[in-house]
Design a protein around this motif. Structure first.
Motif, PDB file in Angstrom:
ATOM      1  N   SER A   4      60.974  66.956  24.049  1.00  0.00           N
ATOM      2  CA  SER A   4      61.448  66.866  22.665  1.00  0.00           C
ATOM      3  C   SER A   4      61.014  68.030  21.794  1.00  0.00           C
ATOM      4  N   ASN A  52      63.567  58.217  25.098  1.00  0.00           N
ATOM      5  CA  ASN A  52      64.170  58.234  26.430  1.00  0.00           C
ATOM      6  C   ASN A  52      63.187  58.742  27.488  1.00  0.00           C
ATOM      7  N   TYR A 105      63.811  62.121  18.046  1.00  0.00           N
ATOM      8  CA  TYR A 105      63.377  60.739  18.251  1.00  0.00           C
ATOM      9  C   TYR A 105      63.923  60.189  19.573  1.00  0.00           C
ATOM     10  N   ARG A 106      65.230  60.398  19.829  1.00  0.00           N
ATOM     11  CA  ARG A 106      65.816  59.919  21.083  1.00  0.00           C
ATOM     12  C   ARG A 106      65.170  60.590  22.292  1.00  0.00           C
ATOM     13  N   GLN A 115      71.004  55.442  25.305  1.00  0.00           N
ATOM     14  CA  GLN A 115      70.340  54.133  25.233  1.00  0.00           C
ATOM     15  C   GLN A 115      69.134  54.072  26.200  1.00  0.00           C
ATOM     16  N   ASP A 124      67.968  63.967  24.596  1.00  0.00           N
ATOM     17  CA  ASP A 124      68.305  63.810  23.183  1.00  0.00           C
ATOM     18  C   ASP A 124      69.694  63.230  22.968  1.00  0.00           C
ATOM     19  N   ASP A 182      72.675  60.212  23.160  1.00  0.00           N
ATOM     20  CA  ASP A 182      72.718  58.788  22.793  1.00  0.00           C
ATOM     21  C   ASP A 182      73.040  57.950  24.033  1.00  0.00           C
ATOM     22  N   GLU A 207      66.942  62.408  14.418  1.00  0.00           N
ATOM     23  CA  GLU A 207      67.375  61.440  15.421  1.00  0.00           C
ATOM     24  C   GLU A 207      67.351  62.012  16.836  1.00  0.00           C
TER      25      GLU A 207
END
Length: 425
Positions: free
Chosen positions: A224, A239, A234-235, A289, A285, A287, A231
């Motif tokens: 990261s 993850n 954060y993801r 889930q 990074d 989306d 966001e």
């Protein structure tokens, strides 16, 4: 080595100083606030904790991970420090010049993180040839590999516009296949049946496990560190966090499954437990889930253990002696990361790139690594770099002053003579 190594090392450092004097300057325009109510915010220091996390991984994590050989601990952690110190300087210059089109450039925390990333590539490749190369060869490999790495990274990021935030393709897959190509060229027939020093002992495996824990704990920062704040960052953290956790469970399970009597193999635990961080890197990074990141991590743990069990012996038969098994920890999971990102983009989980560009980035990283590794191996194969003979491989005493095996004060007798000791002693 008494003259060649010092002259090369000092010459390289002088070259780094000259390059820095000519091209590198401080980043300006964002002063540190001097008062609590200052309106200007500093954009440098918020990245510093992530930089420190990555720094710990490079110097402590990778260093201790390579101390598993029973008589090569000094070299594992010591040469790791040497190559990292050279690599971060050279990486700063090469990457800076590429992105500035050969002009002077400013150095900031972001650049320092990227320099550490370039160094990680070398340390991954170093694992493939651990114990079989001289310090001179390692310094040369560092210079050549970072130059090739920077070119591929520029191609992937600037030309293909591919997304690889955790560098599964550009660092892990690249470093692994570069190292394997070098190992293939430097193949030693005399080590075909193994070497008496190419094994671990209880305490050396324990030291290596310390490196694993450092890497495992700080890996979310690695994935990261250069993500967009907010966001996306954060993801990347979330993850990576859950992918690593899931990877540990499957790595332990598969290690027990494939071993005799269900006993755990420390080689698997030291390495395969980290494969989840590698495999989720490219799409960290995105989306995707958390449950998808756990699937990626679980699969990576299984693939890595199976690689250590079955692929490493196969590579040895193909004349590629992979000392640390970098193919299983970095190569296969790195390819998995690239493929996972292609699937994620195809399923509209990210709009940062296209399927074609992600596939091109994966192919470029592997192809460039293999070609660059083969060329580097041919250069390192020239018999003037003070390589140790086969019988002295994996032995610190060739390049280090090592303590005597009996670590007792000379005033006292050997342990087996304890019955002869005088009362006053």
């Amino acid at each position: 080595m008494r003259y060649k190594f010092p002259l090369l090392a000092i010459g390289l450092e002088v070259a780094m100083i000259i390059l820095f004097a000519k091209f590198v300057r401080y980043e300006t325009g964002s002063p540190v606030p001097q008062q609590q109510n200052a309106t200007k915010t500093d954009r440098f220091l918020p990245l510093y904790p992530l930089f420190q996390d990555v720094h710990v991984m490079i110097f402590a994590g990778f260093g201790f991970l390579m101390t598993f050989l029973k008589r090569y601990g000094f070299s594992g952690v010591g040469f790791n420090l040497l190559l990292a110190a050279l690599g971060l300087q050279w990486g700063s210059v090469v990457q800076g010049l590429l992105h500035s089109r050969g002009q002077g450039f400013a150095i900031g925390i972001h650049n320092m993180i990227n320099a550490d990333f370039s160094t990680a590539t070398v340390l991954i490749s170093f694992g493939a040839v651990l114990g079989k190369t001289s310090p001179i060869q390692m310094l040369i490999m560092t210079i050549l590999e970072i130059a090739v790495f920077a070119g591929n990274e520029y191609l992937v990021g600037e030309i293909f516009k591919a997304s690889d935030i955790g560098a599964s393709m550009t660092i892990h897959a690249f470093g692994a296949y570069f190292g394997l190509a070098v190992a293939g060229i430097l193949y030693r027939p005399g080590l075909k049946k193994g070497h008496w020093n190419e094994e671990s002992v209880y305490h050396s495996d324990l030291f290596a496990m310390i490196g694993t824990v450092f890497l495992w704990v700080f890996w979310p920062s690695f994935n990261s560190a250069i993500a967009e704040p907010g966001e996306a960052q954060y993801r990347a953290i979330v993850n990576s966090y859950f992918s690593l956790a899931a990877c540990v469970i499957t790595a332990y399970a598969l290690s027990s499954l494939v071993q005799h009597q269900g006993k755990l193999d420390m080689v698997h635990i030291q390495n395969a437990t980290l494969a989840g961080g590698v495999a989720v890197g490219t799409c960290a990074d995105m989306d995707i889930q958390p449950y998808v990141s756990m699937i990626i991590g679980s699969t990576a743990g299984i693939v890595s253990v199976l690689g250590y069990k079955f692929l490493t012996p196969l590579l040895a038969k193909l004349m590629i002696q992979d000392t640390c098994g970098v193919h299983n920890l970095h190569g296969l999971p790195g390819v998995m990361g690239g493929l996972a990102s292609i699937v994620a983009i195809a399923m509209n989980m990210s709009s940062k790139s296209t399927v074609a560009m992600q596939a091109a980035a994966l192919g470029s990283s592997i192809g460039t690594a293999v070609v660059g590794g083969l060329m580097t191996g041919l250069i390192l194969r020239i018999p003037i770099w003070d390589q140790a003979p086969d019988q002295y491989c994996y032995d610190d005493s060739v390049y280090w002053e090592v303590p005597e095996h009996r670590e007792l004060d000379d005033r006292f007798p050997e342990p087996e003579d304890h019955r002869q000791q005088k009362p006053e002693v």
